[in-house]
Design a protein around this motif. Sequence first.
Motif, PDB file in Angstrom:
ATOM      1  N   LYS A   1       0.547  -1.619  -0.102  1.00 12.62           N
ATOM      2  CA  LYS A   1       0.086  -0.141  -0.342  1.00 12.62           C
ATOM      3  C   LYS A   1       0.871   1.129   0.043  1.00 12.62           C
ATOM      4  O   LYS A   1       0.545   1.957   0.102  1.00 12.62           O
ATOM      5  CB  LYS A   1      -0.696  -0.249   1.407  1.00 12.62           C
ATOM      6  CG  LYS A   1      -2.435  -0.876   1.186  1.00 12.62           C
ATOM      7  CD  LYS A   1      -2.503  -0.869   2.310  1.00 12.62           C
ATOM      8  CE  LYS A   1      -3.293  -0.203   3.355  1.00 12.62           C
ATOM      9  NZ  LYS A   1      -4.312  -0.185   4.358  1.00 12.62           N
ATOM     10  N   GLY A   2       2.128   1.369  -0.139  1.00 15.45           N
ATOM     11  CA  GLY A   2       3.249   2.367   0.454  1.00 15.45           C
ATOM     12  C   GLY A   2       3.319   3.414   1.176  1.00 15.45           C
ATOM     13  O   GLY A   2       3.091   4.048   1.338  1.00 15.45           O
ATOM     14  N   LEU A   3       2.775   2.250   2.818  1.00 13.87           N
ATOM     15  CA  LEU A   3       2.662   3.424   3.702  1.00 13.87           C
ATOM     16  C   LEU A   3       3.917   3.132   4.124  1.00 13.87           C
ATOM     17  O   LEU A   3       4.954   2.528   3.713  1.00 13.87           O
ATOM     18  CB  LEU A   3       2.246   2.280   4.823  1.00 13.87           C
ATOM     19  CG  LEU A   3       0.479   1.762   4.265  1.00 13.87           C
ATOM     20  CD1 LEU A   3      -0.083   0.835   5.520  1.00 13.87           C
ATOM     21  CD2 LEU A   3      -0.965   2.971   4.316  1.00 13.87           C
ATOM     22  N   SER A   4       4.962   4.495   4.764  1.00 12.62           N
ATOM     23  CA  SER A   4       5.924   4.553   5.335  1.00 12.62           C
ATOM     24  C   SER A   4       6.231   3.264   6.209  1.00 12.62           C
ATOM     25  O   SER A   4       5.241   2.477   6.722  1.00 12.62           O
ATOM     26  CB  SER A   4       5.681   6.166   6.276  1.00 12.62           C
ATOM     27  OG  SER A   4       4.687   5.607   7.934  1.00 12.62           O
ATOM     28  N   GLU A   5       7.675   3.258   6.393  1.00 12.01           N
ATOM     29  CA  GLU A   5       8.539   2.113   7.085  1.00 12.01           C
ATOM     30  C   GLU A   5       7.435   1.914   8.498  1.00 12.01           C
ATOM     31  O   GLU A   5       7.268   1.065   9.441  1.00 12.01           O
ATOM     32  CB  GLU A   5       9.483   2.140   7.162  1.00 12.01           C
ATOM     33  CG  GLU A   5      10.235   1.366   7.707  1.00 12.01           C
ATOM     34  CD  GLU A   5      10.633  -0.341   6.653  1.00 12.01           C
ATOM     35  OE1 GLU A   5       9.509  -0.168   5.405  1.00 12.01           O
ATOM     36  OE2 GLU A   5      11.096  -1.658   6.699  1.00 12.01           O
ATOM     37  N   ARG A   6       7.884   3.694   9.010  1.00 10.06           N
ATOM     38  CA  ARG A   6       7.165   3.556  10.410  1.00 10.06           C
ATOM     39  C   ARG A   6       6.078   2.296  10.764  1.00 10.06           C
ATOM     40  O   ARG A   6       5.559   2.429  12.055  1.00 10.06           O
ATOM     41  CB  ARG A   6       7.473   5.114  11.142  1.00 10.06           C
ATOM     42  CG  ARG A   6       7.478   5.147  12.390  1.00 10.06           C
ATOM     43  CD  ARG A   6       7.982   6.997  11.908  1.00 10.06           C
ATOM     44  NE  ARG A   6       7.000   7.277  13.041  1.00 10.06           N
ATOM     45  CZ  ARG A   6       7.362   7.438  14.031  1.00 10.06           C
ATOM     46  NH1 ARG A   6       8.497   6.964  14.507  1.00 10.06           N
ATOM     47  NH2 ARG A   6       7.123   7.661  15.641  1.00 10.06           N
ATOM     48  N   ARG A   7       4.742   3.502  10.014  1.00  9.25           N
ATOM     49  CA  ARG A   7       3.362   2.618   9.719  1.00  9.25           C
ATOM     50  C   ARG A   7       2.796   1.453   9.976  1.00  9.25           C
ATOM     51  O   ARG A   7       3.166   0.678  10.645  1.00  9.25           O
ATOM     52  CB  ARG A   7       2.584   3.738   8.532  1.00  9.25           C
ATOM     53  CG  ARG A   7       1.101   2.945   9.390  1.00  9.25           C
ATOM     54  CD  ARG A   7       0.480   3.968   9.479  1.00  9.25           C
ATOM     55  NE  ARG A   7      -0.784   3.939   9.539  1.00  9.25           N
ATOM     56  CZ  ARG A   7      -1.642   3.971  10.176  1.00  9.25           C
ATOM     57  NH1 ARG A   7      -1.689   4.451  10.883  1.00  9.25           N
ATOM     58  NH2 ARG A   7      -3.491   3.234   9.373  1.00  9.25           N
TER      59      ARG A   7
END
Lengths: 342, 326
Positions: free
Chosen positions: B230-236
Amino acid sequence: MDPILEIRHLDVDYGLGDRAVRAVRDVSLTLHRGEVLGLAGESGSGKSTLAYGLTRLLAPPGVISGGQVIYHPASGEPYDVLSLSDNGLRQFRWAETAIVFQGAMNSLNPVHKISTQLTDVLKAHEPSMSEHTRQARAREMLKLVGISPDRMDAYPHQLSGGMRQRVMIGMALILQPQVVIMDEPTTALDVVMQRQILGQLIELRERLGFSVIFITHDLSLLVEFSNRIAIMYGGRIVEEAPAATLYRDALHPYSKGLLSSFPALRGPRRELAGIPGSPPDLAAMPAGCSFHPRCPRAFEPCSVTIPVLGRPDATGRTVACWLHPSADAADSPGVSVASGEH
Amino acid sequence: MRYFLQRIAFYLFTAFAAITLNFFIPRLVPGDPVQSLIAKYQGQISTQAIQSLYVLFGLDKKQSLWSQYIDYWKQILHGDLGLSFTFFPAPVSQVIGQALPWTVLLVGITTIVSFFLGTGLGVLAGWRRGSWTDGLLPVTTFFSSVPYFWLGIIAIYLLTGPGSFFPSSGGFDSGLVPAFDQYFIPSAIRHSLLPALTILISSVSGWILSMRNMMVTVASEDYITVAHAKGLSERRVALSYAARNALLPSVSGFALALGFIVGGTLLVEIVFSYPGLGFTLVQALGAKDYPLMQGIFLVLTISVLVANLLADVAYLLLDPRTRKEG
């Protein structure tokens, strides 16, 4: 037709060095705008690895060891997905190419509401969008895939398998991507639900105009739902042709085997036959054409030299088989490295 | 909500059973506390006094067991846990009241710090597996298998002694009177550092290990791949998808650990002669101080039950699948 995604000579390995398993070898494939490209093959033929590879989602120890994936955005210059920066890749994912995964049951996080999982895509890709708009957009997507928007606050375990896969499809379309990769999207569902969901997807595709790479082992579904079909065996593409052509007149013995392993709904009765033997061990591939130990029509060159994809006639279809040598011989002399690399 | 009421009913029943057991066990033990008190005062107690002691301890031979039991309940509901022999004539509730804050503060704070620190490090080690954080694992495995009292003895041996900053025993300097002033509080903190460190080092490893292992398990789930796709940030992805799900088993472990705070880490308190509940329990055992033991067991039982209830509630909040209807 314009190409939208060009896979050029893609190689994917599991592991490094000599002991690496070559899961995808030298695959070149072009997806055109607005088309449904089917990708079929047995388990272990490398079709899912190909999908993960071209979005760079391979879990370790999977590595892309060569090739390019050229993406043509709606506006702007084409670029190679494989050389994008981490940040560029994050922006590319889902916004340009979304994926509907195999496991409908496990693709949603069990502890978050589906509204959260729909809107966090928007949060990541369109940070300026207001919460209200995000919610509205998520509702709209649910409605689009035929789920009542009042299920927004449901948790995944409160939905049926079919509903979950619809949510995943809605999620895949929420950023209006150009390409949707479907990796056996309906494998976990019953046959009635399969048809319903695929029919709906094709209808949505006509409405929204995205292109689809449809991966499945079920060739009968592809014949019905796709424009073009590529058949994979042992990590390579062995035949590629328009769906109808392939169905009527498959050239590669493996494609023929796949086609005769399911019954046709209409037309004359014919005998069902499986393909004897089992898929090759990717770590120890037979020399020459990887299908030759199972091929009923294997002859001399098959066990020695790997056939390359060539055009057997002027229609533009391709096949990699010594029975159907390329019409323009200069194009493909064959690779005479019998794959004795191991 | 119905589920919740069911749980509460269950815990009330368990508490009832535990208190009943608590009543019977000392009465099944050979010898009786009055005898040991007589022995302690070596014949300085008159016959009348002995009779009144029996009544006082609820051991009146003229009373039936049943009416003793009823009286016991009455007393408990009034918060009256009887009189301690060791600290005679101080009531048990007062003795416990004095020891409890020491234990709760020392073990409570270290348990909480240990959980958050260990879980945080575990998330990191699980998410970055294959990097330098894997070097943490042998160290944590070592410390989680070392008994903490042994660690305490080593700490006393190495770090205390004449002129050392760390005192080797007690909860505060002997010349001080417990009060919230500028002399007592620093002294209490100084005395608690070594026991706290000992507990922290030996317990943090368990949290790191369990969290790391859960992170590794969860990281291979399909929804993590989807979150990446989904292209969420690594942190998320790491926090909201992986850690959020990996946390569930640790949370119930944490709630249970909270229940054992009150029991104190008995051996650490013994090693450091720390004036907490665990140390008091040892004193009570040594003196056959039944009322005090009963009182401490009661407090322990109740805190473990409350912690279990907390674990249930936490799970209801964190994992929607455990909720019956939604």
